[in-house]
Design a protein around this motif. Structure first.
Motif, short mmCIF file in Angstrom:
data_model
loop_
_atom_site.label_atom_id
_atom_site.label_comp_id
_atom_site.label_asym_id
_atom_site.label_seq_id
_atom_site.Cartn_x
_atom_site.Cartn_y
_atom_site.Cartn_z
N THR A 75 0.39 -0.87 0.16
CA THR A 75 -0.10 -0.12 -0.38
C THR A 75 0.42 1.44 0.09
O THR A 75 0.62 2.07 -0.79
CB THR A 75 -1.01 -0.06 1.22
N TYR A 76 1.73 1.17 0.72
CA TYR A 76 3.11 2.30 1.18
C TYR A 76 3.70 2.49 -0.44
O TYR A 76 4.37 3.47 -0.86
CB TYR A 76 3.31 2.42 2.10
N GLY A 77 3.88 1.33 -1.10
CA GLY A 77 4.45 0.91 -2.39
C GLY A 77 6.10 1.08 -1.68
O GLY A 77 6.88 1.59 -2.68
N LEU A 78 6.06 1.05 -1.21
CA LEU A 78 8.07 0.62 -0.35
C LEU A 78 8.44 -0.57 -1.77
O LEU A 78 9.60 0.19 -1.40
CB LEU A 78 7.65 -0.06 1.40
N ASP A 79 8.02 -1.38 -2.08
CA ASP A 79 8.67 -2.50 -3.08
C ASP A 79 8.66 -1.72 -4.21
O ASP A 79 8.91 -2.53 -5.11
CB ASP A 79 8.18 -3.17 -2.94
N ASP A 80 8.47 -0.13 -4.56
CA ASP A 80 8.02 0.16 -5.88
C ASP A 80 9.33 0.62 -6.73
O ASP A 80 9.82 0.84 -5.72
CB ASP A 80 7.10 0.71 -5.80
N GLU A 81 9.26 -0.08 -7.42
CA GLU A 81 10.97 0.96 -8.01
C GLU A 81 11.45 2.55 -7.69
O GLU A 81 12.13 2.80 -8.13
CB GLU A 81 11.08 1.43 -9.90
N SER A 82 10.18 3.08 -7.32
CA SER A 82 9.78 3.90 -7.14
C SER A 82 11.14 4.61 -6.17
O SER A 82 11.76 5.48 -5.87
CB SER A 82 9.22 5.65 -6.49
N ASN A 83 10.92 3.22 -5.11
CA ASN A 83 11.50 3.33 -3.49
C ASN A 83 12.66 2.32 -3.73
O ASN A 83 13.38 2.34 -2.52
CB ASN A 83 10.29 2.62 -2.45
N SER A 84 13.15 2.34 -4.89
CA SER A 84 14.34 1.73 -4.74
C SER A 84 15.35 1.71 -3.81
O SER A 84 16.54 1.15 -3.81
CB SER A 84 14.47 0.76 -6.52
N GLY A 85 16.03 2.61 -4.34
CA GLY A 85 17.45 3.51 -3.13
C GLY A 85 17.22 3.70 -2.03
O GLY A 85 17.87 4.09 -1.25
N VAL A 86 15.61 3.29 -1.06
CA VAL A 86 15.70 3.16 -0.05
C VAL A 86 15.66 1.59 1.35
O VAL A 86 15.69 0.70 0.29
CB VAL A 86 13.65 3.24 0.72
N SER A 87 16.65 2.04 1.77
CA SER A 87 17.41 1.10 2.79
C SER A 87 15.61 0.37 3.69
O SER A 87 14.75 0.39 3.16
CB SER A 87 18.37 1.45 3.86
N GLU A 88 16.43 -0.88 3.29
CA GLU A 88 15.41 -2.26 3.90
C GLU A 88 15.08 -1.41 5.37
O GLU A 88 14.02 -2.02 5.55
CB GLU A 88 15.89 -3.21 3.38
N PRO A 89 16.27 -1.67 6.49
CA PRO A 89 15.72 -1.16 7.61
C PRO A 89 14.58 0.09 7.79
O PRO A 89 14.29 -0.02 8.68
CB PRO A 89 17.01 -0.65 8.09
N SER A 90 14.97 0.70 6.55
CA SER A 90 13.82 2.20 6.94
C SER A 90 12.83 2.03 6.37
O SER A 90 11.77 2.30 6.99
CB SER A 90 14.86 3.43 5.77
N LYS A 91 12.21 0.44 5.55
CA LYS A 91 11.54 0.39 5.07
C LYS A 91 10.91 -0.09 6.13
O LYS A 91 9.46 -0.52 6.19
CB LYS A 91 11.10 -1.07 3.92
N GLN A 92 11.53 -1.11 6.60
CA GLN A 92 10.49 -1.93 8.02
C GLN A 92 10.19 -0.97 9.02
O GLN A 92 9.68 -1.20 10.21
CB GLN A 92 11.72 -3.29 8.74
N ALA A 93 11.29 0.32 9.29
CA ALA A 93 10.48 1.13 10.40
C ALA A 93 9.62 1.64 10.05
O ALA A 93 8.92 2.24 10.92
CB ALA A 93 12.27 2.14 10.85
N ALA A 94 9.42 2.31 9.20
CA ALA A 94 8.05 2.31 8.21
C ALA A 94 6.97 1.74 8.83
O ALA A 94 5.54 2.28 9.36
CB ALA A 94 8.42 3.08 6.95
N VAL A 95 6.84 0.20 8.37
CA VAL A 95 6.13 -0.93 8.38
C VAL A 95 5.79 -0.40 10.09
O VAL A 95 4.44 -0.59 10.11
CB VAL A 95 6.70 -1.76 7.93
#
Length: 203
Positions: A75-95
């Motif tokens: 839903t947040y588009g965390l795995d979309d290519e537009s967020n490919s430069g975001v680190s996995e720890p940052s994505k996990q923290a967002a969730v």
């Protein structure tokens, strides 16, 4: 094609109101929104008016009655290519931020009941700085963010000259070429002598 899908979703979910005239940008360089869900619905689905129940149902991708970690990521588009430069720890923290708000019992799921209660208490999905939540496939994202905005149903092939059009069809060509290569490989005869000896069965 996408327009019909949007109308169908709107009808099924009984979302009142019309489709938004304003179209979202693929850029995530916009100021944070105090109501991220509304921004998401307008930019990603072109829906202006909705309620908490319909929002939940639309993003309960497996219709299980609860949101999983993967569904929140989508839903947040965390795995979309537009967020490919975001680190996995940052994505996990967002969730984790979302689950801390809407899963107070730490069950690992956000149930529809918990969502509706939180919404009634005034809790809203936070804008975590990852854009409007691009979670459609390549075709959907192109149509909703570019084709509908700049072309429309009466567009001819010769009108599709914008950089976004060229890139979209380049990606289509790449996918088709890859599929053709795979089909050719699948129809090739296996030549035993071409298999390295260490991988051959010894009878």
């Amino acid at each position: 094609m996408v327009g019909r899908l949007i109308c169908f979703v709107a009808g099924v979910l009984a979302i009142s109101g019309g489709l938004a005239n304003a179209h979202g940008s693929h850029s995530s360089n916009q100021p944070p929104s105090e109501d991220w869900a509304t921004r998401h619905m307008m930019e990603e689905h072109h829906i202006e008016s909705f309620d908490a129940g319909s929002f939940f149902m639309l993003h309960d991708y497996d219709s299980s009655g609860s949101w999983t970690v993967d569904e929140v990521r989508k839903t947040y588009g965390l795995d979309d290519e537009s967020n490919s430069g975001v680190s996995e720890p940052s994505k996990q923290a967002a969730v984790r931020t979302v689950f801390d708000l809407f899963d107070p019992g730490n069950t690992g799921f956000i149930t529809r009941e918990a969502w509706l209660k939180a919404d009634a208490d005034g809790l809203r999905l936070p804008d975590l700085g990852f854009g409007p939540g691009h979670h459609g496939d390549m075709e959907y994202e192109y149509e909703i963010h570019h084709f509908e905005k700049f072309h429309g149903d009466d567009a001819k092939e010769e009108d599709l000259t914008h950089p976004e059009d060229i890139e979209h069809f380049r990606r289509h060509d790449e996918e088709e070429a890859a599929e053709m290569r795979l089909e050719r490989l699948e129809t090739m005869q296996l030549v035993e002598s071409n298999i390295p000896a260490k991988f051959r069965r010894n009878f």
